[in-house]
Write an enzyme that holds these catalytic residues in place. Structure first.
Site, short mmCIF file in Angstrom:
data_model
loop_
_atom_site.label_atom_id
_atom_site.label_comp_id
_atom_site.label_asym_id
_atom_site.label_seq_id
_atom_site.Cartn_x
_atom_site.Cartn_y
_atom_site.Cartn_z
N GLU A 7 -10.87 -0.33 6.03
CA GLU A 7 -10.68 -0.78 7.42
C GLU A 7 -10.63 0.36 8.41
O GLU A 7 -11.24 0.31 9.48
CB GLU A 7 -9.40 -1.63 7.51
CG GLU A 7 -9.51 -3.01 6.90
CD GLU A 7 -9.53 -3.06 5.39
OE1 GLU A 7 -9.25 -2.02 4.74
OE2 GLU A 7 -9.79 -4.14 4.82
N HIS A 13 -0.81 -12.42 4.37
CA HIS A 13 -2.08 -12.95 4.89
C HIS A 13 -1.93 -13.94 6.03
O HIS A 13 -2.90 -14.63 6.36
CB HIS A 13 -2.83 -13.67 3.76
CG HIS A 13 -3.67 -12.79 2.89
ND1 HIS A 13 -3.14 -11.75 2.16
CD2 HIS A 13 -4.99 -12.77 2.64
CE1 HIS A 13 -4.11 -11.16 1.49
NE2 HIS A 13 -5.25 -11.75 1.76
C1 LIG Z 1 -6.94 -4.28 2.77
C2 LIG Z 1 -7.62 -5.56 2.46
N1 LIG Z 1 -8.87 -5.78 2.91
C3 LIG Z 1 -9.51 -6.94 2.65
C4 LIG Z 1 -8.89 -7.93 1.92
C5 LIG Z 1 -9.61 -9.26 1.62
N2 LIG Z 1 -9.99 -9.27 0.20
C6 LIG Z 1 -9.22 -9.85 -0.74
S1 LIG Z 1 -9.83 -9.62 -2.28
C7 LIG Z 1 -11.13 -8.75 -1.72
C8 LIG Z 1 -12.14 -8.20 -2.68
C9 LIG Z 1 -11.54 -7.17 -3.59
O1 LIG Z 1 -12.46 -6.84 -4.58
P1 LIG Z 1 -12.02 -6.01 -5.84
O2 LIG Z 1 -11.09 -4.91 -5.42
O3 LIG Z 1 -13.25 -5.60 -6.58
O4 LIG Z 1 -11.14 -7.01 -6.72
P2 LIG Z 1 -11.67 -8.37 -7.37
O5 LIG Z 1 -11.40 -9.45 -6.36
O6 LIG Z 1 -13.13 -8.22 -7.67
O7 LIG Z 1 -10.85 -8.55 -8.60
C10 LIG Z 1 -11.10 -8.64 -0.33
C11 LIG Z 1 -12.12 -7.95 0.48
C12 LIG Z 1 -7.57 -7.67 1.48
N3 LIG Z 1 -6.89 -8.60 0.79
N4 LIG Z 1 -6.98 -6.49 1.74
#
Ligand SMILES: Cc1ncc(C[n+]2csc(CCOP(=O)(O)OP(=O)(O)O)c2C)c(N)n1
Ligand SMILES: Cc1ncc(C[n+]2csc(CCOP(=O)(O)OP(=O)(O)O)c2C)c(N)n1
Ligand SMILES: [Mg+2]
Ligand SMILES: [Mg+2]
Lengths: 338, 328, 328, 338
Positions: free
Chosen positions: C62, C131
């Protein structure tokens, strides 16, 4: 000395002059600070001049510069007038940021000098964004981003490096590794102290350069820009250097020894180039004197300019928070004479 | 009750030292707190006495080391984490608000986070728009946090200990213009850390303030006294939770109030207090509550503009006079 | 003047699409805005039409991509940067507040930052304590920023364009509970983006609100009408700068006000408005201004607790009745 | 299959059972979500079970765990009761977080299970801090930190890696590289897609592991913990895996093809271990049936437990924001029955 460049005597003397301008200017700034003409923080670049001077020599007027709070040298090397820089440090309206910014916030839009950022690593994403704007507008320009080795530990460094490499943006990262972040030695802030190696882990070419040698810096910059332009991808220079003075206005320097400082001073970029010129180019004391006295004059001029500058009227306190309605970025209305 | 005279800086250092001595779970962590002695020399000398395990110099990574402090607190330690200034705390705000403030609640009360985060704040040193702000209100907004603003040497001396005795995350704001000021330090705190205090009795008008503005309010009150206006000065001390009772008791007595706050006016703590008085003290009021805050401009570098931007003794006096004269 | 019915989401998408068509310096950048179609499907389909140069999926960083957006704006582009939700914006707060908001001022007016940052906000989807928050007040506090809160489909349709025409950084908050709501969209904005609007005329009491609470205030007003209480509903629309004149004009007419705000009460925008009325509308008031805000708790997961935490139509009605009945 | 471990039949069947528990539990959760018994977001771990099960098998009760919003599997593998996990997802007071947290915020202090963090990369600094607390208190325990590959781009990843390596803290980083962050493929988020290599750039040992093979994960964990304990330094595992379901409750999955999903499903950790057992260990269908029906019973029990749980009284809405005056971390007063 590095011979990859065809460096004529004239150019080397120009580079020496640039470094001396910065050196003498900042020595005077320290005095003016003691006299309380300059206030706030004062971060001197003394000892590190070869980096800004070496890099700037190879940038075009359209290239962008992003620097830190230790940016007097970068501003002067870039071509901002000593008048407008000193007036800014006085806080006068004829300063390059109209006196609003002071020592840590030198700006000059015409020179594509984007400051003057006092948040460690805060400038890196901005530089990546400036490069993105150039790429999107199909402008073949480099954005040069200067920062200290202390910034490498910040998350913004990591995020900016990845974005620049991932999106292949024309950024020249220049890490001024002066061994300390305030009082914290590099070994106390990084598990991997080879900064160039860290940069390479983002898939970006990175080299270590002798930051005390203006010619080495310049030749490394030539290679870097060549690479950036042919690959429209970022490139990373780690310049090894040293800050001869304290971190800022007040610094007991408990974290390092006088001997260490002395050792580095002997490798100083100015004295080194002078010696080299004297040995190889019939550079006599008279010529050095001429350069010094020209600089003295320029500094006296700048002091007069700053002294004569006006204070912003208190009634205009809240001016310049938002862009005036007319939308033309209001240099005319808000920015001081250069 | 013994008493001594210390600077605010010395008082802070003494409070850290006492904590280190009394509780081996306490350590101090932050940028340049050790070898450099602290950017404002608060922790100078502590590294030599307590060693690198307990006086920890961190790399520059506010989010990282604040998060580490939170984790260490979850793990049973009592960290004192120093963020050089509130200006850089924005980089750690996610950890402070999304982790430290929520853990106890999200875990259904299982976990707690006994961390104390200290940060310098305030204008006056001509450090311009990225080094001069007062964002106590950002943290005072957040349930799960407690926010302290020591304005006196004695509070500087004792509030850290009180904060460390609190099982929840506490943020302490240390105003940079107070560091060199000397004052009386006792061997006891003035009060509970969550209590506001009447620093000067008066019945004509309440001057409600905190931190770097307290001494301004007090000297304004002195001058007002010579103008036959007897001002009461309230030192909030704790910005979350707010000691509403003390505020209302004062306004019930004086029927008039000015809130002096170095934050920008819009969305300031001053606004919150004005709203509280509106809700719970409206019928006491003989005049609208006034706010004296910082002008809505990033702090400019030149001294005359910086001073023009922040609250001043003169404006407090003229505002009080105007209110007493019934001019609105 | 043509009119159509769109969901809030469709209106947002249409506003982005229009901007992309009209100005080749505009691009949309954010996490999953492209291939995924936006975490709330706002930008769904745009990647196919406008390509990866103008609909840019970012890695999760971000602070990095917001800073890149600010730099791109300095470099002459007009970026629309999407932060998935305000909850994650804390990670970018340093760039927004220390860079975007200060650049114009620190440079003595030379530079400006024509960036628009969009973020979802608000509770109601049972997403719990990391959230669900409403931190409009954090940004509304900061000089150099402008903050918009479109509460209607027509504002969702037109405010982005207005924000892009502004040379300074503008933040737009899009409440998650509005996305699926349908309403009338015209081919013109209701007003200047900085203007508050009277969404319902009334003379008994002013209900002042914004964003996700507007429809609650309006339905409360409907029910109140059947109880012979004629409420006026003010939609603030712009949270910085605040349209004080419209607020005061309404209170001058009704002499009573309730501010409904989904933020936590302490340090809320509601508090700021109450303080403004205190300062500039005190003599209009027949009763103290009341605030209905979110309870001071990180939003809990279970629906009954989440709903109990945030403002509800019922409480607006009973509060208005109490005030009209002169009960405080 | 990896033979470095002396894996008796009993242990392998235990591991299969653990993976099946998670699989069947989450399949049921998807149904319960459709029935609106579970609300909010629901991030399923289906396909990735081998990682949590493989790692947890080698942790001691005193070791710490930090996980993400995709943590049902980690909670179950760690030993939280299915009852308390499902009740939490129902939002009932007998849930492991008293219903306050829901699916994304499972906590259990007795199990040293520190959640349940819904801020991507937010858990990494916490894990480093937990490890620091252990080191300072001379406890020889590991802190296992699970996160997705999407977290690698965040500044907090960079800061946490550096601090853990610089300060030599006993952290086991486990990157669950399931190829996508929501809809963003790794190649679109990292200039260097070899995550283990990135970790090595912090001077930390890091290996890539087949995250679809529970035995490989377990043996890699053995090595990792051995290293962490002998060197009190961090270690990094990149586990290659795949999420068979959408990112969360709603996901059109426009970013990947059905064929790709199918390909990975065939490599699934559960089916693979079953096949292997059948071939090598006289593992007959009857035995598998017994395991499945035990799990069915456990799930039915959990549903009953969750259904019978109480809703927190609205009058207690603001309870649990601050620690009660008595200071004893108030599990008794606030946390539900397990
Ligand atoms: C700081 C932040 N940015 C964005 C989000 C929204 N978000 C939740 S899960 C996710 C994807 C995360 O991907 P990854 O780290 O690969 O974990 P996975 O869901 O694949 O297990 C996002 C963008 C968040 N929760 N926190
Ligand atoms: C985010 C942030 N943290 C801390 C500071 C305080 N600070 C100013 S300069 C500095 C040291 C930076 O060191 P380095 O990056 O090596 O640059 P140098 O000063 O050596 O040129 C620190 C800690 C800051 N300005 N910003
Ligand atoms: Mg340095
Ligand atoms: Mg992933």
């Amino acid at each position: 000395m590095n011979q990859k460049l065809h460096l004529d005597r004239h150019h080397l003397i120009r580079q020496l002059t640039q470094m001396l301008r910065i050196r003498r200017f900042e020595e005077k700034c320290a005095e003016l600070y003691a006299q309380e003409k300059i206030r706030g923080f004062l971060h001197l670049y003394i000892g590190e001049e070869a980096i800004a001077v070496g890099v700037m020599a190879k940038l075009t007027p359209e290239d962008n510069i992003v620097a830190t709070y230790r940016e007097h040298g970068h501003a002067l090397a870039r071509g901002l007038s000593m008048n407008s820089v000193l007036a800014e440090m006085y806080g006068k309206t004829n300063g390059c940021s109209r006196g609003r910014g002071g020592s840590m916030h030198l700006f000059d839009k015409q020179h594509h000098f984007y400051g003057g950022n006092a948040i460690v690593a805060g400038g890196l994403p901005l530089a990546v964004g400036l490069a993105m704007a150039n790429k999107q507008q199909h402008k073949q320009n480099v954005t040069a981003c200067f920062f200290g080795e202390g910034a490498v530990a910040e998350g913004e460094f990591h995020e900016a490096m990845n974005l620049a490499a991932l999106w292949k943006l024309p950024v020249l990262f220049i890490c001024e590794n002066n061994q300390y972040a305030m009082g914290t030695a590099l070994a106390l802030s990084e598990s991997e102290t080879n900064i160039a190696k860290k940069a390479q882990s983002y898939g970006m070419p990175a080299v270590q350069v002798d930051g005390m040698n203006v010619v080495d810096v310049e030749s490394a910059t030539v290679k870097a820009i060549e690479y950036i332009n042919t690959n429209t991808s970022p490139y990373f220079l780690e310049c090894q250097t040293y800050r001869f003075r304290g971190h800022s206005s007040f610094d007991g320097q408990l974290y390092r020894t006088k001997a260490e400082v002395k050792q580095w001073e002997e490798k100083g970029p100015v004295i080194r180039l002078i010696k080299w010129l004297q040995q190889n180019n019939h550079f006599d004391d008279a010529e050095l004197q001429r350069i010094e006295s020209d600089i003295d004059n320029e500094i006296s001029q700048a002091i007069m300019f700053a002294e004569q500058g006006e204070w912003e009227s208190i009634s205009d306190l809240c001016k310049g928070v938002y862009t005036p309605a007319n939308h033309t970025t209001s240099i005319s209305t808000l920015q001081g004479e250069q | 009750m013994t008493s001594q005279t210390l600077t605010y800086r010395e008082a802070l250092r003494a409070s850290i030292e006492q904590a280190l001595i009394e509780d081996d779970k306490v350590f101090l962590m932050g940028e340049d707190v050790g070898k450099y002695g602290g950017c404002y020399a608060v922790s100078k000398g502590l590294l030599d006495t307590y060693g690198a395990e307990r006086i920890i110099d961190t790399p520059l990574c506010e989010s990282g080391f604040v998060g580490v402090g939170i984790g260490a607190a979850l793990g049973g330690m009592h960290p004192i984490v120093e963020i050089m200034t509130v200006n850089f705390s924005l980089l750690a705000m996610d950890q402070i608000i999304n982790s430290a403030a929520t853990m106890h609640h999200m875990s259904g009360g299982q976990l707690n986070v006994p961390i104390v985060i200290r940060m310098a704040c305030g204008a006056g040193k001509q450090l311009a728009a990225q080094h001069s702000h007062s964002w106590e209100n950002f943290y005072a907004h957040v349930p799960g946090l407690k926010v302290l603003s020591p304005a006196t040497q004695n509070d500087a001396r004792h509030m850290l200990g009180q904060a460390l005795n609190d099982p929840d995350p506490v943020i302490i704001f240390e105003h940079v213009m107070l560091l060199n000021e000397s004052g009386e330090v006792l061997d006891k705190p003035d009060a509970d850390m969550e209590k506001a205090l009447v620093r000067r009795q008066g019945q004509d008008i309440s001057l409600i303030t905190y931190g770097g503005c307290l001494h301004k309010a007090l000297s304004a009150a002195e001058k007002l006294a010579s103008l036959n206006i007897n001002a009461e000065v309230i030192d909030l001390r704790c910005l979350r939770p707010l000691d509403t009772a003390t505020i209302l008791a004062s306004v019930a007595k004086t029927h008039r109030a000015i809130i002096i706050d170095e934050g920008w006016m819009t969305g300031s703590i001053a606004g919150e207090i004005s709203a509280i008085i509106m809700e719970q003290g409206f019928w006491f009021l003989d005049a609208p509550v006034k706010r004296l805050c910082t002008a809505e401009v990033p702090i400019p570098y030149p001294s005359h503009l910086e001073q023009a931007a922040i609250p001043q003794v003169e404006t407090i006096i003229t505002s009080a006079q105007a209110i007493m004269a019934g001019e609105q």
